[in-house]
Write an enzyme that holds these catalytic residues in place. Structure first.
Site, PDB file in Angstrom:
ATOM      1  N   ALA A  66       0.832  -1.200   0.000  1.00  0.00           N
ATOM      2  CA  ALA A  66       0.000   0.000   0.000  1.00  0.00           C
ATOM      3  C   ALA A  66       0.869   1.253   0.000  1.00  0.00           C
ATOM      4  O   ALA A  66       2.021   1.248   0.438  1.00  0.00           O
ATOM      5  CB  ALA A  66      -0.911   0.000   1.227  1.00  0.00           C
ATOM      6  N   GLY A 110       0.108  -5.463   0.444  1.00  0.00           N
ATOM      7  CA  GLY A 110      -1.059  -5.550  -0.426  1.00  0.00           C
ATOM      8  C   GLY A 110      -0.768  -6.194  -1.759  1.00  0.00           C
ATOM      9  O   GLY A 110      -1.662  -6.773  -2.394  1.00  0.00           O
ATOM     10  N   GLU A 113      -0.959  -9.836  -1.085  1.00  0.00           N
ATOM     11  CA  GLU A 113      -2.372 -10.174  -0.892  1.00  0.00           C
ATOM     12  C   GLU A 113      -3.120 -10.226  -2.216  1.00  0.00           C
ATOM     13  O   GLU A 113      -4.004 -11.067  -2.415  1.00  0.00           O
ATOM     14  CB  GLU A 113      -3.009  -9.167   0.061  1.00  0.00           C
ATOM     15  CG  GLU A 113      -2.502  -9.325   1.493  1.00  0.00           C
ATOM     16  CD  GLU A 113      -2.946  -8.204   2.414  1.00  0.00           C
ATOM     17  OE1 GLU A 113      -3.507  -8.492   3.476  1.00  0.00           O
ATOM     18  OE2 GLU A 113      -2.715  -7.018   2.059  1.00  0.00           O
ATOM     19  N   GLU A 133       3.545  -5.648   7.373  1.00  0.00           N
ATOM     20  CA  GLU A 133       2.697  -4.616   7.961  1.00  0.00           C
ATOM     21  C   GLU A 133       2.936  -4.376   9.455  1.00  0.00           C
ATOM     22  O   GLU A 133       2.765  -3.259   9.945  1.00  0.00           O
ATOM     23  CB  GLU A 133       1.214  -4.961   7.740  1.00  0.00           C
ATOM     24  CG  GLU A 133       0.711  -4.749   6.321  1.00  0.00           C
ATOM     25  CD  GLU A 133       0.911  -5.946   5.426  1.00  0.00           C
ATOM     26  OE1 GLU A 133       0.318  -6.007   4.348  1.00  0.00           O
ATOM     27  OE2 GLU A 133       1.685  -6.861   5.811  1.00  0.00           O
TER      28      GLU A 133
END
Length: 259
Positions: A66, A110, A113, A133
């Site tokens: 992100a 992300g 993911e 994270e």
């Protein structure tokens, strides 16, 4: 439609969604997520698009997580009210057409993911994976705590998440995070060959196989087996099933029409 943060390109029956922010290692901000969703809708409407391939621009990164600048502005209710990344990745996982992550470099946060939400993950030997994270005092919030556990098991998932360590493509293959590892020069050809193998199959069968696997994995065995049986019943009544059987007996390639 022209995009600012991604590239959408059709090559035969493959629809490529390319995250196009190489200057920031293809970091995922809200604009990128919005454009990916639009491109997914576009691929869904396109009858010629049989497989959707996700990748990142350049050779360094698939997607490096992100956008941290946006994270600094996030507040508690944002995660509860929006959850845009998690919802988008749920949409990728439930997408009717097969999806492949063509992982050409870093797949972090992300980005990892996103790859995990795809049906198949094919990686360059130079790729690496991680969910870092916790170093920012947040957790993987776009499905990472759940999809990673289902792919590699609770122990390995906890190790990766709690330590934030990156693993190599070879280790990712060994633990089941990716399905194949190839040289960078071979990556696109491998994706194309895998896609061709899928596209040669009956499209209804592909769709219902995806549904049976994904939904069956989330329920008990008896319910999952009933879902499998009902899916088979639908296929037994399809024209494509008859065409597939005839083609096999006549020793020719089938001509499926998705009916």
């Amino acid at each position: 439609m022209e995009y600012e943060n991604i590239v959408y390109v059709k090559e035969g029956r493959l629809a490529y969604i390319v995250i196009n922010r190489p200057e920031v290692c293809n970091a995922l901000n809200q604009a990128v997520l919005d454009e990916i969703e639009d491109a997914l809708d576009r691929a869904e409407r396109d009858d010629e698009a049989g497989v959707v391939v996700f990748t990142g621009q350049g050779e360094k990164a698939f997607a490096a997580g992100a956008d941290i600048q946006q994270l600094t502005e996030a507040e508690a209710l944002d995660a509860l009210k929006n959850g845009d990344m998690q919802q988008l990745y749920d949409k990728v996982e439930a997408f009717q057409k097969p999806t492949i992550a063509m992982i050409n470099g870093f797949a972090l946060g992300g980005g990892c993911e996103l790859a995990m939400s795809c049906d198949i993950r094919i990686a360059s030997i130079h790729a690496s994976f991680g969910l870092p994270e916790l170093a920012l005092s947040i957790i993987p919030g776009a499905g990472g705590t759940q999809r990673l556990t289902r792919l590699v098991g609770k122990g390995k998932a906890l190790e990766m998440i709690l330590t934030g360590k990156m693993i190599s493509a070879e280790e990712a293959l060994a633990v089941g995070l990716v399905t194949k590892v190839v040289t960078p020069e071979r990556l696109r050809a491998e994706v194309e060959e895998t896609s061709a193998g899928i596209l040669a199959k009956g499209p209804l069968a592909v769709q219902l196989a995806k549904l049976s696997v994904h939904m069956g994995a989330e329920t008990d065995m008896k319910t999952a087996l009933m879902l499998e049986r009902l899916s088979q019943a639908v296929l037994f009544n399809s024209e494509d099933k008859n065409e597939g059987a005839r083609a096999f007996l006549e020793k020719r390639k089938p001509s499926f029409e998705g009916r």
